[in-house]
Write a protein that holds these residues in place. Sequence first.
Motif, PDB file in Angstrom:
ATOM      1  N   LEU A  86       0.811  -1.214   0.000  1.00  0.00           N
ATOM      2  CA  LEU A  86       0.000   0.000   0.000  1.00  0.00           C
ATOM      3  C   LEU A  86       0.851   1.274   0.000  1.00  0.00           C
ATOM      4  N   GLN A  87       2.156   1.150   0.276  1.00  0.00           N
ATOM      5  CA  GLN A  87       3.036   2.316   0.231  1.00  0.00           C
ATOM      6  C   GLN A  87       3.206   2.807  -1.211  1.00  0.00           C
ATOM      7  N   TYR A  88       2.807   1.980  -2.168  1.00  0.00           N
ATOM      8  CA  TYR A  88       2.841   2.369  -3.585  1.00  0.00           C
ATOM      9  C   TYR A  88       1.540   3.034  -4.023  1.00  0.00           C
ATOM     10  N   GLY A  89       0.595   3.170  -3.107  1.00  0.00           N
ATOM     11  CA  GLY A  89      -0.694   3.781  -3.405  1.00  0.00           C
ATOM     12  C   GLY A  89      -1.795   2.741  -3.525  1.00  0.00           C
ATOM     13  N   ASN A  90      -2.988   3.147  -3.193  1.00  0.00           N
ATOM     14  CA  ASN A  90      -4.136   2.220  -3.190  1.00  0.00           C
ATOM     15  C   ASN A  90      -4.451   1.670  -4.578  1.00  0.00           C
ATOM     16  N   LYS A  91      -4.446   2.552  -5.588  1.00  0.00           N
ATOM     17  CA  LYS A  91      -4.787   2.103  -6.949  1.00  0.00           C
ATOM     18  C   LYS A  91      -3.781   1.076  -7.452  1.00  0.00           C
ATOM     19  N   ARG A  92      -2.500   1.352  -7.222  1.00  0.00           N
ATOM     20  CA  ARG A  92      -1.467   0.399  -7.640  1.00  0.00           C
ATOM     21  C   ARG A  92      -1.600  -0.915  -6.891  1.00  0.00           C
ATOM     22  N   PHE A  93      -1.890  -0.814  -5.599  1.00  0.00           N
ATOM     23  CA  PHE A  93      -2.051  -2.019  -4.779  1.00  0.00           C
ATOM     24  C   PHE A  93      -3.133  -2.926  -5.371  1.00  0.00           C
TER      25      PHE A  93
END
Length: 193
Positions: A86-93
């Motif tokens: 999730l440190q990469y962002g919610n959409k990416r996750f």
Amino acid sequence: MNSKTISSRSSSRLSQQLKIVSCIFILVTAIEVINLLTGRMLNQFGNIPRYVPGLIGVVLGPFLHGSFSHYLSNIVPLCVLSFLMLQYGNKRFFAVTLFCIILTGLLVWLFGRSASHIGMSSVIYSYFGFLLLAGFLSRKFSLIAISLLVGFFYGGLIFGVLPARTFVSWEGHLFGFISGLIAARLWAKNVRL
């Protein structure tokens, strides 16, 4: 932008990430409880290679476990690695998770042994592969630090891609890891923190 605004955003982001991880925990645990109470009836929906009705297991298989100890061995690393993802962002996750579940499942269905392949370990290996490579591709210090920490604490997972035990889906581990590496190549760059 003042320090109060930055602190408020960070707190809000952390709260949202913890909610997502909590939802994952609740979902996987609820499915485990239902599966346990029905005598593992849900395991008929596992990923069965080259069996057309078994294709449903491409998506459902990761959410099923063969025993309570199987569930317990997966739930903690799943939650920890989900939080790091999730440190990469919610959409990416969510994009990486969906991509890896489908790609891993299809590869297992095409090339796996004739057995019912179930368990979150395929997703865990996807996250492991992604997190190992993505930090370096992003060139962001905090994400590189995550890659190094994942390598240090979870590096032993790499041995799980070998066909050591007949009752373990090493194919799910191997193809999960490969899917995670591919996802890192696709989604690791241009991360906004």
